[in-house]
Design an enzyme around this catalytic site. Structure first.
Site, PDB file in Angstrom:
ATOM      1  N   LYS A  14      -5.875  10.620   1.244  1.00 33.61           N
ATOM      2  CA  LYS A  14      -5.434   9.408   1.950  1.00 33.61           C
ATOM      3  C   LYS A  14      -4.109   9.688   2.661  1.00 33.61           C
ATOM      4  O   LYS A  14      -3.222  10.350   2.088  1.00 33.61           O
ATOM      5  CB  LYS A  14      -5.272   8.272   0.940  1.00 33.61           C
ATOM      6  CG  LYS A  14      -4.931   6.920   1.541  1.00 33.61           C
ATOM      7  CD  LYS A  14      -4.803   5.872   0.438  1.00 33.61           C
ATOM      8  CE  LYS A  14      -4.573   4.475   0.977  1.00 33.61           C
ATOM      9  NZ  LYS A  14      -4.440   3.465  -0.096  1.00 33.61           N
ATOM     10  N   SER A  30      -7.420  -0.584   0.679  1.00 26.98           N
ATOM     11  CA  SER A  30      -6.889   0.124   1.813  1.00 26.98           C
ATOM     12  C   SER A  30      -7.363   1.570   1.929  1.00 26.98           C
ATOM     13  O   SER A  30      -7.222   2.157   3.002  1.00 26.98           O
ATOM     14  CB  SER A  30      -5.366   0.118   1.765  1.00 26.98           C
ATOM     15  OG  SER A  30      -4.894   0.830   0.647  1.00 26.98           O
ATOM     16  N   SER A  34      -6.857  -0.894  -4.155  1.00 27.98           N
ATOM     17  CA  SER A  34      -7.204  -0.104  -2.974  1.00 27.98           C
ATOM     18  C   SER A  34      -8.002   1.165  -3.219  1.00 27.98           C
ATOM     19  O   SER A  34      -8.428   1.804  -2.249  1.00 27.98           O
ATOM     20  CB  SER A  34      -5.939   0.262  -2.206  1.00 27.98           C
ATOM     21  OG  SER A  34      -5.565  -0.808  -1.388  1.00 27.98           O
TER      22      SER A  34
END
Ligand code: GLN
Length: 497
Positions: free
Chosen positions: A75, A150, A174
């Protein structure tokens, strides 16, 4: 097995081939590269990829290590030395990380190859990846829908066989929520189990990094490499790391699973409710005992989180001032204008909303009414879980009240988006661990199959048991074997507005 079959493997299967030297790390990377070239234009899971650096690492990879030669997607909020780390924000558009986050260092030490950075909501604020300043990520099961957020890029990449496994971060759900919406496994470790050093901070008392994978045992493999004490993060616990794969395969006799009455709320999609009910019945058939429990402060969790997390975000994001990092406004006349214009130009609307909310709840006159009270409620939420875990080994719930929603449907209404965090957020307030894994599908009117996620929450540092329970469920069901209907090299239809 041909090269084009490689990306469909999970990490354990890939490791078998690599360890036996039936395939080289270079061949694996090349197969992944062509899969990404075919599929990513449809789903937009990646922000940047450095295959050249990855190929150099592949040439040196030690395939005898636990993750030797396994490419892992990261990420874009987690630092990988030399690679961009933009948090999907304009303010960090040109920023490259000068060092590895501890989790990345540990993955590399176990032989993994971090080759690319995945899309996300800007600074991890959101639940749909639509808050990325670059592009929204699309759900591999239906590209007109969100992949969750997210960590939506990580989830979509794993779901689409465009990554063998990925790292995400979970501040309020997330990792678990995009895993649920995209049909993969997402594991949030207990607070302090994994180092936060080298993660761009959103809400420091909540943030944790964890794996998104195709299977529960792959999550355990990554956790074995990631977890453990780090003197560079003072909140990282100095506790021994068990072998997270050791309990996998043990049966569920004697395991007690809690159903919280407060989670039986209106607003849960009936298909999600039915899938979770069926999962509970399945757990009973596996020998687990189902126990009703109470988490009385559940109704305050979302509000408490959005006070505390925004307060911490407003402090953490103060460092982006156009002096030290990233974007810098031009032709400003004085320092205040420089700060103001840099932040006006660099941050997107959701990030600005959070900074304003967080500044407000910390301001003198409102601090006691909001921030200080929310801290007290946080403690009550923690005690709810502590009492529940005196009675049960894990709590079962949906991960998200709804399956993946259409792009654009909720981004206009932040409150609606926040309220959907109800099942994931309390775990971060309490610092406990949790997992989301596939437990069914909801068919849309257009015939798309949307994954449904089951959440299991466990007491702090009880990761091994949560993985054991999740694994028993997964291995006695077929949900994790289903793949999205993506076809290589299809041009994505342009969206009708
Ligand atoms: N959806 C939550 C938020 O917007 C959680 C985000 C996260 O876990 N990073 O804050």
């Amino acid at each position: 097995m041909t090269a084009s079959d490689l990306p469909a493997l999970n990490i354990a299967e890939l490791r078998d081939l690599l360890g036996r030297r039936e395939v080289s790390p270079r061949a694996v990377l090349e197969a992944l590269q062509s899969r990404i070239a075919e599929i990513d234009p449809q789903i937009d899971a990646y922000l940047s990829i450095d295959f050249d650096a990855a190929l150099e690492e592949a040439a040196r990879a030690d395939v005898t290590l636990p993750l030797g030669g396994v490419p892992i997607a990261i990420k874009d909020i987690i630092s990988v030395a030399g690679q961009p780390c933009t948090c999907a924000s304009k303010i960090l558009r040109n920023y490259r990380a000068p060092y590895d986050a501890t989790v990345v260092r540990k993955l590399k030490a176990a032989g993994a190859i971090p080759f690319g950075k995945t899309n996300m909501d800007e600074f991890a604020m959101g639940s749909s990846t639509e808050n990325s300043s670059v592009k929204p990520t699309r759900n591999p099961w239906d590209i007109s829908r969100v992949s969750g957020g997210s960590s939506g890029g990580s989830a979509a990449a794993v779901a689409a066989d465009a990554a063998f496994g990925a790292l995400g971060t979970d501040t309020g759900g997330s990792i678990r929520q995009p895993a649920s919406l995209s049909g993969v496994v997402g594991f949030k470790p207990s607070y302090g189990r994994v180092s936060r050093f080298g993660l761009v901070a959103f809400a420091s008392s909540f943030d944790q990094a964890g794996p998104l994978t195709k299977t529960v045992s792959d999550a355990a493999l990554l956790m074995n490499a990631m977890a453990g004490h780090d003197p560079l993060d003072s909140t990282c616990l100095n506790e021994a790391v068990p072998d997270y794969t050791a309990n996998l395969g043990r049966d569920l006799r004697g395991i007690r699973l809690g159903l919280a009455q407060e989670y039986m709320i209106a607003g849960v999609d009936p298909k999600v409710r039915a899938a979770v009910d069926a999962a509970v019945a399945h757990f009973e058939s596996l020998g687990a005992e189902i126990v009703a429990v109470s988490l009385p402060h559940t109704e305050y969790a979302v509000a408490t989180y959005y006070i505390l997390a925004t307060a911490e975000a407003s402090a953490n994001l103060a460092r982006f001032d156009g002096v030290r990092y990233g974007h810098r406004a031009e032709n400003t006349r004085n320092l205040f204008e420089h700060y103001g214009r840099t932040r006006e130009e660099g941050f997107g609307p959701e990030v600005k909303r959070r900074i304003i909310l967080g500044t407000y709840v910390l301001s003198s006159g409102y601090y006691e009414a909001y921030y200080a009270r929310a801290q007290k409620v946080r403690e009550l939420v923690r005690q709810d879980f502590a009492r529940a875990f005196e009675q049960v080994d894990a709590l079962v719930s949906p991960t998200s009240p709804v399956p993946a929603f259409p792009l654009g449907e909720r981004s206009v209404d932040p409150l609606q988006m926040y309220l959907a965090d109800i099942f994931t957020i309390a775990a971060n307030l309490a610092g406990i661990c949790g997992i989301s894994l596939p437990c069914g599908f909801a068919q849309t009117e257009d015939g798309a199959q949307l994954p449904i996620g089951l959440q299991l929450l466990g007491a702090a540092l009880d990761e091994a048991r949560i993985l054991q329970i999740a694994h028993a469920y997964e291995q006695s069901t077929d949900w994790h074997k289903k793949r999205p209907p993506l076809v290589a090299n299809v041009q994505r239809p342009t969206r009708k507005e």
